[in-house]
Design a protein around this motif. Structure first.
Motif, PDB file in Angstrom:
ATOM      1  N   TRP A 435      93.744 -11.073  57.433  1.00 47.29           N
ATOM      2  CA  TRP A 435      94.775 -11.705  56.772  1.00 47.29           C
ATOM      3  C   TRP A 435      94.881 -10.584  56.001  1.00 47.29           C
ATOM      4  N   CYS A 436      96.181  -9.835  55.804  1.00 48.86           N
ATOM      5  CA  CYS A 436      96.499  -8.953  54.770  1.00 48.86           C
ATOM      6  C   CYS A 436      97.737  -9.009  53.830  1.00 48.86           C
ATOM      7  N   MET A 437      97.386  -8.522  52.649  1.00 50.40           N
ATOM      8  CA  MET A 437      98.515  -8.250  51.702  1.00 50.40           C
ATOM      9  C   MET A 437      99.145  -6.873  51.794  1.00 50.40           C
ATOM     10  N   LEU A 438     100.510  -6.710  51.928  1.00 47.89           N
ATOM     11  CA  LEU A 438     101.214  -5.554  51.975  1.00 47.89           C
ATOM     12  C   LEU A 438     101.594  -5.228  50.705  1.00 47.89           C
ATOM     13  N   HIS A 439     102.318  -6.132  50.066  1.00 48.17           N
ATOM     14  CA  HIS A 439     102.579  -6.126  48.437  1.00 48.17           C
ATOM     15  C   HIS A 439     103.410  -4.971  48.134  1.00 48.17           C
ATOM     16  N   ASN A 440     103.097  -3.677  48.501  1.00 44.87           N
ATOM     17  CA  ASN A 440     104.026  -2.570  47.989  1.00 44.87           C
ATOM     18  C   ASN A 440     104.305  -1.574  49.169  1.00 44.87           C
ATOM     19  N   PHE A 441     105.624  -1.247  48.785  1.00 45.83           N
ATOM     20  CA  PHE A 441     106.343  -0.294  49.561  1.00 45.83           C
ATOM     21  C   PHE A 441     106.746   1.010  48.795  1.00 45.83           C
ATOM     22  N   GLY A 442     106.217   2.061  49.466  1.00 45.89           N
ATOM     23  CA  GLY A 442     106.567   3.386  48.857  1.00 45.89           C
ATOM     24  C   GLY A 442     105.734   3.765  47.651  1.00 45.89           C
ATOM     25  N   GLY A 443     104.964   2.679  47.208  1.00 44.21           N
ATOM     26  CA  GLY A 443     104.222   3.203  45.803  1.00 44.21           C
ATOM     27  C   GLY A 443     105.324   2.882  44.828  1.00 44.21           C
ATOM     28  N   ASN A 444     106.327   1.898  45.066  1.00 49.33           N
ATOM     29  CA  ASN A 444     107.321   1.565  44.033  1.00 49.33           C
ATOM     30  C   ASN A 444     106.458   0.961  42.537  1.00 49.33           C
ATOM     31  N   ILE A 445     106.789   1.549  41.323  1.00 49.59           N
ATOM     32  CA  ILE A 445     106.540   1.026  40.125  1.00 49.59           C
ATOM     33  C   ILE A 445     107.332  -0.189  39.826  1.00 49.59           C
ATOM     34  N   GLU A 446     107.043  -1.191  40.253  1.00 49.19           N
ATOM     35  CA  GLU A 446     107.917  -2.477  39.784  1.00 49.19           C
ATOM     36  C   GLU A 446     106.746  -3.552  39.673  1.00 49.19           C
ATOM     37  N   CYS A 475      96.730  -3.775  52.300  1.00 49.49           N
ATOM     38  CA  CYS A 475      97.524  -3.035  53.118  1.00 49.49           C
ATOM     39  C   CYS A 475      98.894  -2.281  52.368  1.00 49.49           C
ATOM     40  N   MET A 476      98.484  -2.132  51.115  1.00 54.08           N
ATOM     41  CA  MET A 476      99.766  -1.521  50.069  1.00 54.08           C
ATOM     42  C   MET A 476      99.953  -0.154  50.895  1.00 54.08           C
ATOM     43  N   GLU A 477     101.245   0.181  50.629  1.00 53.26           N
ATOM     44  CA  GLU A 477     101.766   1.648  50.735  1.00 53.26           C
ATOM     45  C   GLU A 477     101.296   2.529  49.904  1.00 53.26           C
ATOM     46  N   GLY A 478     101.360   2.219  48.557  1.00 58.88           N
ATOM     47  CA  GLY A 478     100.787   2.802  47.473  1.00 58.88           C
ATOM     48  C   GLY A 478     100.082   1.887  46.454  1.00 58.88           C
ATOM     49  N   ILE A 479      98.999   2.729  45.985  1.00 59.88           N
ATOM     50  CA  ILE A 479      98.238   1.960  45.007  1.00 59.88           C
ATOM     51  C   ILE A 479      98.471   2.372  43.452  1.00 59.88           C
ATOM     52  N   GLU A 480      97.404   2.065  42.644  1.00 54.56           N
ATOM     53  CA  GLU A 480      97.596   2.348  41.297  1.00 54.56           C
ATOM     54  C   GLU A 480      98.968   1.610  40.428  1.00 54.56           C
ATOM     55  N   GLN A 481      99.101   0.196  40.811  1.00 57.39           N
ATOM     56  CA  GLN A 481      99.868  -0.432  40.186  1.00 57.39           C
ATOM     57  C   GLN A 481      99.603  -2.002  40.307  1.00 57.39           C
ATOM     58  N   ARG A 629     108.913  -1.597  30.369  1.00 58.30           N
ATOM     59  CA  ARG A 629     109.850  -1.074  31.457  1.00 58.30           C
ATOM     60  C   ARG A 629     110.281  -1.892  32.272  1.00 58.30           C
ATOM     61  N   GLN A 630     109.612  -2.775  32.729  1.00 62.08           N
ATOM     62  CA  GLN A 630     110.125  -3.859  33.529  1.00 62.08           C
ATOM     63  C   GLN A 630     111.494  -4.485  32.995  1.00 62.08           C
ATOM     64  N   ARG A 729     109.289   5.664  43.036  1.00 63.73           N
ATOM     65  CA  ARG A 729     107.845   5.522  42.212  1.00 63.73           C
ATOM     66  C   ARG A 729     108.175   6.209  40.670  1.00 63.73           C
ATOM     67  N   CYS A 730     109.045   6.949  40.545  1.00 63.95           N
ATOM     68  CA  CYS A 730     109.364   7.445  39.038  1.00 63.95           C
ATOM     69  C   CYS A 730     110.211   6.447  38.751  1.00 63.95           C
ATOM     70  N   ASN A 731     109.955   5.620  37.704  1.00 61.27           N
ATOM     71  CA  ASN A 731     110.904   4.560  37.203  1.00 61.27           C
ATOM     72  C   ASN A 731     111.901   5.151  36.604  1.00 61.27           C
ATOM     73  N   LEU A 732     111.965   6.414  35.978  1.00 63.89           N
ATOM     74  CA  LEU A 732     112.899   7.116  35.628  1.00 63.89           C
ATOM     75  C   LEU A 732     112.628   8.429  36.103  1.00 63.89           C
ATOM     76  N   CYS A 733     113.066   9.169  37.213  1.00 61.52           N
ATOM     77  CA  CYS A 733     113.097  10.599  37.435  1.00 61.52           C
ATOM     78  C   CYS A 733     113.893  11.385  36.567  1.00 61.52           C
ATOM     79  N   SER A 734     113.241  12.471  35.849  1.00 61.13           N
ATOM     80  CA  SER A 734     113.799  13.191  35.035  1.00 61.13           C
ATOM     81  C   SER A 734     115.126  14.032  35.413  1.00 61.13           C
ATOM     82  N   LYS A 735     116.219  14.433  34.774  1.00 56.30           N
ATOM     83  CA  LYS A 735     117.545  15.363  34.922  1.00 56.30           C
ATOM     84  C   LYS A 735     116.750  16.533  35.826  1.00 56.30           C
TER      85      LYS A 735
END
Length: 742
Positions: A435-446, A475-481, A629-630, A729-735
C-alpha cells in the motif's frame, strides 16, 4: 524480570491471535524474508551501523543507549523493536536499551523513543531539520514503565521512493547528503528502498558486450536531470550526453549508498532490464524484434529526443541482455538482494490486448531476472493500472500479474491514498502488494495531503478479506516538502490500528516546534480540515497561475480564443499558443482548489500570533514561510481571474489596477521566499554545479537543473511540450530563470 518476560509473551500471543500470521497467508513471502535475512551482515555490523547513526544524530548521547540485534523469534516471527530501561549492575552504563531484529528496527526504536518520550522531531533539512533540544542530558533520559515498549511490524516492509525521485530530488546529491537521507530512512523504519544511482555505468559495461559504442550510448542516455525517463524509455539524449566523470562518480556513490543500506539491515531494490535499448542495437541485430515507440510529450515528434526503441521480451536477445545486467550488478555489488524493479509497461501500452501475449511478455521479463539471479523477485510499480485503466482491464491485469510464480512478483499500489487498486482488483488477483502513498507529482511545492486516507488506508487494506498486503510505502515523485504527510505515512508501517489524526497532530506540533502552543494547535486543526483533507481525487493539485509561465496572448479577441477551448484544455496542447485554462466548460481559467481559503487565512493568523513564542524554531520558520506562500498563491489566483474578467469586459481601469496588484503579489512572494534558503532556486542550481569537474560539465549540469524546474522538455517559439510547467517546484521562478531557458 520474570513478570516482564511473561507480559511480553502475553502481548505477543494476543497480537498473534489478533492478526493472521504472514506464514499462513503468504508462505512464499516468508521464504523470501528468510532468504533476505540470510543476505544481511552479521549482528555486530548492524549494531555498529546503528551506533554510527546515533553518533551523527545525538553525539552527546552515544553512551546513553545500548543497541542489540535480536531474533525474530522474540517477536513472534516478525520484525520488531523493544525499548527497555537499562537495569544492569552498577551506576555507570546506558540509560536505555533498544533491541531490534535489524539495524533499521533499532534505529526505528530510537526514533520512537526520542519522538514519544523526549518530544524530539526528525525532519529533512529543507523542511526545518532535526529538533533535539528537548532531549534531556545523558543520565537524565526518561525512564519507561516496567513493561517497556514493544512495537511489532504488522507487515514486513516499509518501501521508499519512486523511479523518478532519483531525478527530481536526488540527482545532484553527494555522499554527505545521501548519508543524511539514509539516516532519515532508518529512523523512519524504511527497510526496502529503491537504489537506482549509478546504473548507467553498469549499462555501459553490459552494452559493450553487445557491440554498443560510447557514441551510441551518447544518443541513448538522457542528461543527469532526465535519467529517470531515459531509463523508462520515454525519451533519449535529452540533456545529455553523460561524461565519463559522471558515470564513474555515480557508480562509486552507489557503492557507498548500498554499503550503508546493507550495514543497517535494509534490502535495497536494484534495477533490472525493461527492454529499453539504444537505437544502434537494431542495426547490430537486424533480426531482433525491436519496435519504435510513439512520441512521448516531445514537440512535433522530434526524433532527436523521442520515439525510443523497445526490445520485445519474447526475443531471445531480451533474456541475454537482462541476464547480463543482473549478473553485472552482482559482480559489482555482490549478492545483496533478491528484489529487482522493472516497469516495462510504464506509460508504454502493449501492442495488443490479448492476455496470452501479455502473459508471455511478463514471463519473459521474469525469466531474464531469474537467469541472472535464481531467487529474483520482480517488484513492479502499479501506476500503469491507474494511468492506463482503459487498457488494463481484469483479463489484461490477471495476465500480467499471473505471468510469474506466486511470490515472485510484488506490486506497488502506487496511488493508494487517492485511487487504490487493491480493492477493485480482488487484492491484485492474489498478488502480494504494498500500500503506497504517491502524494507528490514533480516535486511540486504545494501544501497538500489526504491525512485521513493515510491514517486509515493501510489498516483497511491489511485487515480486509483475503488481504495480500505486505507493506506500506512512500512513492512520491519529489521529496523535501509537506513533512507532516511523510511523518504520518512512515509511522503507519508500525501501526496496527487507525490513527486519530486530530490527536496525533497535537503531538506532532508539540514535537515539531519543541513546545506546546495553543495557537499552533488551533492552526494545525484548521490545516487538517482544509489543506490536508483533499478528497476530490484530482492528481494535478498545483495549478496556481503564479507558477505558470505567462503564455496568454490577448492579441486576438477573447471570444475567438474561447471558440478554441476544445483544443485549449489542460489535456491538449495542439494550438499555437497554450492558455491557462483548466475547465473547458467554463470561459474563465480555473485553478484547483479543494478548501476554504478564508479558513486557511485564519490558520495563518494563528501562526503569526505564535511568532513571539516560536520564532527561533527553524521548523516554525519553514512552516510559516510555506503557509504564507500558500495563501499568497491562492490570492494571486483570485486576482488573476478578476483581471481576466476585466479584460473580457474591456474595463481598462480595473485591468490596470488588478495587473499592478498581481505584480505586487509576485514581488511580495519573491521577498518572502528569499527569507529562507530552502525555497531558493540558487540552492538547487549550486548543488548541480558543485558536481561538475570542468566548465563543460558545469554548463551542462546547470542547464539540466534550470530546464527541469521550468520548461522541463523541448519547446519552440510558438509551441511547448505537454510537460511545460509540469514540475512547478519553483513556486516563483525568477525572471532571470525564464529568460535563460527561453
Amino acid at each position: 524480570m520474570r513478570s516482564m518476560i511473561k507480559l511480553v509473551l502475553f502481548v505477543l500471543l494476543v497480537l498473534a491471535r489478533h492478526s493472521q500470521s504472514l506464514s499462513k497467508q503468504h508462505p512464499t513471502i516468508d521464504s523470501l524474508l528468510d532468504r533476505l535475512d540470510s543476505l544481511r551482515p552479521i549482528r555486530s555490523v548492524q549494531e555498529s551501523a546503528a551506533k554510527g547513526l546515533l553518533q551523527r544524530l545525538l553525539s552527546n548521547h552515544f553512551h546513553s543507549f545500548d543497541f542489540r540485534i535480536i531474533s525474530k523469534d522474540v517477536c513472534g516471527g516478525s520484525s520488531c523493536f523493544l525499548i527497555e530501561n537499562y537495569d544492569g549492575p552498577g551506576r555507570i552504563g546506558p540509560d536505555i536499551v533498544i533491541k531490534g531484529t535489524t539495524g533499521v528496527e533499532i534505529a526505528s526504536g530510537l526514533h520512537w523513543y526520542l519522538k514519544y518520550k523526549c518530544n524530539a522531531h526528525v525532519s529533512w533539512d529543507k523542511t526545518g531539520g532535526i529538533q533535539i533540544a528537548s532531549v534531556p542530558q545523558p543520565g537524565h533520559l526518561p525512564r519507561l514503565d516496567s513493561k517497556g515498549i514493544l512495537i511489532r511490524r504488522p507487515v514486513p516492509w516499509n518501501y521508499y521512493q519512486n523511479v523518478v525521485t532519483s531525478s527530481y530530488s536526488y540527482v545532484w546529491w553527494e555522499w554527505e547528503r545521501w548519508e543524511r537521507e539514509i539516516d532519515w530512512m532508518a529512523l523512519k523504519g524504511i527497510n526496502l528502498p529503491l537504489a537506482f544511482t549509478g546504473q548507467e555505468a553498469i549499462w555501459q559495461k553490459v552494452f559493450k558486450r553487445f557491440n554498443i559504442s560510447k557514441v551510441d550510448l551518447d544518443d541513448y542516455f538522457g542528461g543527469p536531470a532526465f535519467l529517470a525517463w531515459a531509463r523508462m524509455g520515454n525519451l533519449h539524449a535529452w540533456g545529455g550526453p553523460l561524461s565519463e566523470n559522471w558515470l564513474s562518480d555515480q557508480l562509486l556513490l552507489q557503492k557507498r549508498i548500498l554499503s550503508r543500506m546493507l550495514e543497517l539491515g535494509m534490502t535495497p531494490v536494484l534495477p533490472s532490464f525493461s527492454g529499453n535499448v539504444p537505437s544502434a542495437l537494431k542495426k547490430i541485430y537486424p533480426g531482433a524484434n525491436i519496435t519504435r515507440l510513439d512520441n512521448w510529450n516531445t514537440v512535433d515528434g522530434d526524433s532527436r529526443w523521442c520515439c525510443t526503441y523497445l526490445l520485445n521480451p519474447s526475443d531471445p536477445l531480451f533474456i541475454d541482455i537482462g541476464e547480463a545486467f543482473i549478473k553485472q550488478q552482482i559482480e559489482e555489488y555482490g549478492e545483496i538482494t533478491n528484489i529487482y524493479n522493472c516497469d516495462t509497461f510504464n506509460e508504454n501500452t502493449p501492442p495488443t490486448i490479448e492476455p496470452e501475449y501479455i502473459s508471455s511478455l511478463g514471463a519473459a521479463v521474469y525469466k531474464a531476472m531469474s537467469k541472472g539471479n535464481k531467487n529474483a523477485v520482480w517488484l513492479m510499480q502499479g501506476w500503469l493500472f491507474s494511468s492506463d485503466s482503459k487498457f488494463w482491464k481484469p483479463p489484461q491485469m490477471k495476465a500480467l500479474l499471473h505471468s510469474v510464480p506466486f511470490g515472485k512478483m510484488i506490486v506497488l499500489d502506487l496511488y493508494a491514498e487517492v485511487k487504490p487498486i487493491w480493492n477493485t482488483s480482488s487484492q491484485f488477483y492474489g498478488t502480494p502488494y504494498i500500500w503506497c502513498m504517491l502524494h507528490n507529482f514533480g516535486g511540486n511545492i504545494e501544501m497538500y495531503g489526504a491525512l485521513d486516507s493515510i491514517s486509515s488506508g493501510p489498516v483497511d487494506a491489511r485487515v480486509s478479506k483475503n488481504s495480500t498486503m505486505v507493506g506500506v510505502g512512500m512513492c512520491m515523485e519529489g521529496i523535501e516538502q509537506n513533512p507532516v504527510v511523510y511523518e504520518l505515512t512512515s509511522e503507519m508501517a508500525f501501526r496496527d490500528e487507525k490513527v486519530d489524526v486530530q490527536k496525533w497532530l497535537k503531538s506532532y506540533a508539540r514535537r515539531r516546534y519543541m513546545k506546546e502552543n495553543h495557537q499552533i494547535e488551533a492552526a494545525w486543526d484548521i490545516l487538517y480540515h482544509t489543506v490536508y483533507n483533499c478528497t476530490d481525487g484530482i492528481a494535478d493539485h498545483n495549478t496556481d497561475f503564479i507558477v505558470k509561465l505567462p503564455d496568454w496572448d490577448p492579441s486576438s479577441s477573447i471570444q475567438d480564443k474561447w471558440k478554441q477551448t476544445d483544443s485549449i484544455s489542460t489535456g491538449s496542447y495542439e494550438t499555437k499558443r497554450r492558455f491557462l485554462f483548466q475547465d473547458k466548460s467554463s470561459g474563465l481559467p480555473k485553478a484547483h482548489l479543494w478548501y476554504s481559503t478564508k479558513e486557511v487565512i485564519k490558520a495563518l493568523k494563528l501562526f503569526l500570533e505564535a511568532g513571539d513564542d516560536l520564532s527561533r524554531s527553524l521548523t516554525y520558520r519553514y512552516d510559516m514561510v510555506d503557509l504564507t506562500r500558500q495563501v499568497l498563491s491562492k490570492l494571486a489566483n483570485q486576482v488573476y481571474i478578476e483581471a481576466v474578467t476585466a479584460f473580457v469586459k474591456q474595463d481598462v481601469g480595473s485591468l490596470r489596477r488588478l495587473s499592478e496588484k498581481y505584480l505586487e503579489i509576485i514581488k511580495d512572494m519573491d521577498v518572502l521566499l528569499a527569507s529562507d534558503d530552502n525555497f531558493l532556486l540558487g540552492t538547487w542550481l549550486e548543488s548541480a554545479k558543485k558536481l561538475a569537474r570542468n566548465n563543460d560539465e558545469r554548463k551542462q549540469y546547470e542547464w539540466n537543473a534550470r530546464t527541469q524546474v521550468t520548461m522541463w522538455y523541448d519547446s519552440k517559439d510558438l509551441n511547448q511540450s505537454k510537460l511545460h510547467d509540469y514540475e512547478n517546484r519553483c513556486n516563483l521562478c525568477s525572471k532571470q530563470v525564464l529568460e535563460w531557458v527561453t
